[in-house]
Design a protein around this motif. Structure first.
Motif, PDB file in Angstrom:
ATOM      1  N   GLU A 154       0.832  -1.212   0.000  1.00  0.00           N
ATOM      2  CA  GLU A 154       0.000   0.000   0.000  1.00  0.00           C
ATOM      3  C   GLU A 154       0.862   1.255   0.000  1.00  0.00           C
ATOM      4  O   GLU A 154       0.505   2.273  -0.615  1.00  0.00           O
ATOM      5  N   ILE A 155       2.015   1.173   0.681  1.00  0.00           N
ATOM      6  CA  ILE A 155       2.906   2.353   0.764  1.00  0.00           C
ATOM      7  C   ILE A 155       3.694   2.538  -0.527  1.00  0.00           C
ATOM      8  O   ILE A 155       3.763   3.647  -1.087  1.00  0.00           O
ATOM      9  N   PHE A 156       4.307   1.465  -1.029  1.00  0.00           N
ATOM     10  CA  PHE A 156       5.220   1.572  -2.180  1.00  0.00           C
ATOM     11  C   PHE A 156       4.542   1.307  -3.528  1.00  0.00           C
ATOM     12  O   PHE A 156       5.128   1.573  -4.576  1.00  0.00           O
ATOM     13  N   GLY A 157       3.336   0.746  -3.519  1.00  0.00           N
ATOM     14  CA  GLY A 157       2.584   0.551  -4.749  1.00  0.00           C
ATOM     15  C   GLY A 157       2.687  -0.860  -5.319  1.00  0.00           C
ATOM     16  O   GLY A 157       3.607  -1.617  -5.009  1.00  0.00           O
ATOM     17  N   PRO A 158       1.713  -1.228  -6.205  1.00  0.00           N
ATOM     18  CA  PRO A 158       1.656  -2.582  -6.776  1.00  0.00           C
ATOM     19  C   PRO A 158       2.886  -2.957  -7.596  1.00  0.00           C
ATOM     20  O   PRO A 158       3.318  -4.115  -7.583  1.00  0.00           O
ATOM     21  N   GLU A 159       3.461  -1.974  -8.288  1.00  0.00           N
ATOM     22  CA  GLU A 159       4.624  -2.274  -9.138  1.00  0.00           C
ATOM     23  C   GLU A 159       5.808  -2.728  -8.294  1.00  0.00           C
ATOM     24  O   GLU A 159       6.501  -3.696  -8.627  1.00  0.00           O
ATOM     25  N   THR A 212       9.431  -6.786  -6.311  1.00  0.00           N
ATOM     26  CA  THR A 212      10.286  -7.012  -5.140  1.00  0.00           C
ATOM     27  C   THR A 212       9.846  -8.181  -4.269  1.00  0.00           C
ATOM     28  O   THR A 212      10.647  -9.058  -3.933  1.00  0.00           O
ATOM     29  N   ILE A 213       8.572  -8.199  -3.890  1.00  0.00           N
ATOM     30  CA  ILE A 213       8.185  -9.193  -2.877  1.00  0.00           C
ATOM     31  C   ILE A 213       7.414 -10.392  -3.432  1.00  0.00           C
ATOM     32  O   ILE A 213       7.597 -11.506  -2.945  1.00  0.00           O
ATOM     33  N   ILE A 214       6.595 -10.181  -4.458  1.00  0.00           N
ATOM     34  CA  ILE A 214       5.778 -11.303  -4.948  1.00  0.00           C
ATOM     35  C   ILE A 214       6.643 -12.442  -5.489  1.00  0.00           C
ATOM     36  O   ILE A 214       6.382 -13.610  -5.177  1.00  0.00           O
ATOM     37  N   VAL A 225      -2.868  -5.467  -4.928  1.00  0.00           N
ATOM     38  CA  VAL A 225      -2.056  -5.524  -6.156  1.00  0.00           C
ATOM     39  C   VAL A 225      -2.884  -5.438  -7.435  1.00  0.00           C
ATOM     40  O   VAL A 225      -2.361  -5.100  -8.502  1.00  0.00           O
ATOM     41  N   GLY A 226      -4.159  -5.779  -7.390  1.00  0.00           N
ATOM     42  CA  GLY A 226      -4.995  -5.652  -8.581  1.00  0.00           C
ATOM     43  C   GLY A 226      -5.080  -6.930  -9.406  1.00  0.00           C
ATOM     44  O   GLY A 226      -4.258  -7.838  -9.287  1.00  0.00           O
ATOM     45  N   SER A 227      -6.091  -6.978 -10.300  1.00  0.00           N
ATOM     46  CA  SER A 227      -6.416  -8.202 -11.044  1.00  0.00           C
ATOM     47  C   SER A 227      -5.330  -8.625 -12.025  1.00  0.00           C
ATOM     48  O   SER A 227      -5.098  -9.817 -12.240  1.00  0.00           O
ATOM     49  N   GLU A 228      -4.632  -7.661 -12.619  1.00  0.00           N
ATOM     50  CA  GLU A 228      -3.615  -8.008 -13.621  1.00  0.00           C
ATOM     51  C   GLU A 228      -2.474  -8.799 -12.996  1.00  0.00           C
ATOM     52  O   GLU A 228      -2.061  -9.845 -13.521  1.00  0.00           O
ATOM     53  N   ILE A 229      -1.972  -8.322 -11.872  1.00  0.00           N
ATOM     54  CA  ILE A 229      -0.859  -9.013 -11.190  1.00  0.00           C
ATOM     55  C   ILE A 229      -1.334 -10.348 -10.636  1.00  0.00           C
ATOM     56  O   ILE A 229      -0.610 -11.352 -10.692  1.00  0.00           O
ATOM     57  N   ILE A 230      -2.572 -10.384 -10.108  1.00  0.00           N
ATOM     58  CA  ILE A 230      -3.104 -11.652  -9.596  1.00  0.00           C
ATOM     59  C   ILE A 230      -3.143 -12.687 -10.714  1.00  0.00           C
ATOM     60  O   ILE A 230      -2.670 -13.824 -10.564  1.00  0.00           O
ATOM     61  N   GLY A 231      -3.690 -12.273 -11.881  1.00  0.00           N
ATOM     62  CA  GLY A 231      -3.848 -13.216 -12.983  1.00  0.00           C
ATOM     63  C   GLY A 231      -2.550 -13.676 -13.587  1.00  0.00           C
ATOM     64  O   GLY A 231      -2.396 -14.848 -13.959  1.00  0.00           O
TER      65      GLY A 231
END
Length: 595
Positions: free
Chosen positions: A478-483, A488-490, A519-525
């Protein structure tokens, strides 16, 4: 005994409107204490049904006969009587309750007496002036001159009610009666007087307060210097109450000498009370007296021979520091705090650690760096985890004053050290503090200094840490954003899906469920869903049913076609092909959600 209602038949029928009342009355005489208690607690029901006249003439006399009972029952009666005014016919008839409570105020059990006194005060407040003098003051006189100490002890708590509503002549009589009790030969009576003195003093006229009441409290023969420490225990509360009523000059003359005596009392319990109420007394005194008299006295408490006294004083450090100028804090308190940071008692160090961080805002950046920072670092490396925990949980107070740059140079190395602390509660506190650090350090600094720890915590041996670590990842995303999360972490989280230990694989699923809303649907998918679907074939049933739960959790965040084309086939497979009952159950829940 209460007269039974007239009966129309040969025997009372259960349908008779008075039958439940008769049962309750019988229970008052029952051998079973629980039945008697139940009856007492339903006295208002009896009284309401009987009406005011029968309550006064029949129920109250019955209660007078029931006072030879267990303390538990007497306590319940004393409490009920305080709420009984409406059932007697209102304030004009409330005096009929006094006799029951007078008897209860004589019993040996302290708790019963105190409840009786509280109910008497409540009734006394409602009495008309004529009834107050005739009935309540008469009761007070009898108690104050009673032969047994229990009677006189109860009287001490009743003076305020009639005094504040009486004419001058009666006030003078009541004041002298109170003073007589203050000089009673029985310790328990003097203790009760000392306990009530501060409240009573608020209603005594200033000339009488100085000429009559103060002499029984202050001085060598006063209650504040009584030979029994359980009397002196109430000295500080009285000092606070009296200080609010007196001028600064009068406080210097009467209250400060009494306070000094208590501050050096031979009983540690009295000194404990002094430390406990120290700041309240300072607030009641003038700022000038607080500046000149109180710092040395407070330092004395910080250096007390008893750890219990030092502990409570250490917990008041910041509160007291707010009441005096910063230069006095630096000159007089800081040296004592350095000693406390090395105190032999962990409770003292823990109390200090819980408040010292807030002093940063009082002293400012320069003085914090010079005087407080060494203490913070020492406490951060304390051998007792609770001390380290107390410091960590208040780090934001320092950060607001010295800034993140200074914090990262001085305290961050110690924080990093604690990220691998052997006590899991300390690690948990660090995890909960990480998002705040992240927002202030910036993404590059964070990735360099703390990024690796966030992944290490995901594989912690303690479940609570792993759970907190997944929530921590969500807050970081939430702080650094989905990108940032995707890069980095996913990827690191996804690698745990093939770990030999199934608990680490489980952490992947927890992390996916937690990160999905951010993270949103694009990253999830593209990144997370393929890994989860693959894990549906895991050999461990616990993993498979958590896959079903995770897929259900992802449904609100993916497109409908993804749910139908990718998630549904996997869920159907688990429903139809899996042999484990729990896996089938959670898969069916997910399938119902898709449908």
């Amino acid at each position: 005994q209460m007269a039974a209602p007239k009966q129309t038949g040969p025997a009372r029928a259960p349908e008779d409107e008075y039958y439940p009342i008769a049962v309750l009355i019988d229970e008052l005489k029952n051998d079973d204490i629980q039945l008697r208690l139940n009856s007492v607690r339903r006295l208002s029901t009896i009284a309401l049904a009987l009406g005011p006249d029968r309550t006064r003439n029949e129920l109250i006399p019955l209660l007078k006969e029931s006072l030879d009972d267990e303390d538990e029952v007497l306590l319940a009666i004393a409490e009920e009587m305080g709420n009984f005014i409406p059932y007697t016919g209102g304030p004009d008839f409330a005096y009929c309750l006094l006799e029951v409570l007078e008897t209860l105020s004589l019993v040996e059990e302290t708790e019963v007496r105190e409840k009786a006194v509280a109910s008497l005060c409540k009734i006394g407040e409602s009495l008309p002036p004529a009834h107050l003098e005739e009935h309540f003051v008469g009761l007070l006189r009898r108690l104050a001159k009673g032969e047994w100490f229990t009677s006189r002890t109860s009287a001490c708590g009743l003076f305020v009610v009639p005094y504040r509503r009486s004419h001058p002549a009666l006030r003078q009589e009541l004041l002298q009666l109170f003073i007589q009790l203050c000089r009673d030969e029985v310790t328990m009576v003097r203790r009760a007087c000392c306990k009530s003195l501060g409240t009573f003093a608020q209603y005594v006229e200033k000339p009488l307060l100085k000429s009559d009441l103060l002499p029984v409290f202050v001085g060598p023969k006063g209650l504040a210097e009584d030979e029994q420490d359980n009397v002196r225990l109430w000295s500080m509360e009285n000092c606070i109450a009296l200080a609010k009523l007196l001028s600064p000059e009068e406080n210097s003359q009467f209250i400060i000498p009494t306070f000094r005596h208590a501050n050096q009392d031979k009983s540690w319990r009295v000194r404990f009370k002094v430390a406990e109420h120290f700041c309240k007394l300072c607030e009641a005194l003038s700022p000038e007296i607080t500046r000149t008299e109180m710092p040395p006295a407070f330092v004395r408490l910080l250096k007390d021979s008893e750890a219990e006294v030092r502990t409570v004083a250490a917990g008041k450090v910041t509160e007291f520091a707010q009441l005096i100028p910063p230069e006095l804090v630096i000159r007089q308190l800081i040296p004592a705090l350095r000693e406390l940071a090395d105190d032999t008692s962990q409770h003292v160090r823990e109390a200090l650690a819980s408040v010292i961080m807030q002093m940063a805002s009082l002293l400012g950046k320069a003085h914090t760096l010079e005087h407080l920072l060494p203490l913070f670092l020492k406490l951060l490396r304390d051998e007792v985890p609770e001390v380290r925990l107390a410091i960590i949980s208040k780090l934001e107070h320092v950060n607001n004053v010295v800034g993140i740059e200074q914090l990262s140079q001085s305290l961050l190395p110690a924080i990093i050290e604690l990220a691998e602390d052997r006590q899991w509660r300390v690690r948990l506190a660090i995890i909960e503090y990480v998002p705040l650090l992240a927002s202030q350090l910036g993404v590059e600094f964070f990735d360099e200094k703390l990024g690796n720890f966030c992944m290490t915590w995901l594989g912690d041996t303690v479940y609570t840490i792993r759970e907190a670590a997944t929530i921590n990842l969500k807050r970081l995303a939430e702080i650094f954003g989905p990108e940032w999360a995707q890069n980095t972490i996913i990827p690191k989280v996804m690698t745990l899906s093939s770990h030999p230990n199934y608990l680490y694989r489980m952490t992947t699923l927890f992390a996916v469920s937690t990160l999905a809303p951010v993270v949103g649907s694009e990253i999830i998918g593209s990144t997370m869903l393929p890994v989860v679907l693959k894990m549906a074939n895991d050999a461990v049933p616990n993993i498979r049913f958590n896959v079903a739960k995770t897929l259900k959790a992802l449904l609100p965040y993916v497109e409908q076609n993804v749910a139908q084309q990718k998630i549904r086939p996997t869920v159907l497979h688990l429903v139809n092909e899996d042999n484990d009952r729990d896996v089938k159950f959670f898969a069916q829940q997910a399938l119902a959600e898709i449908s």
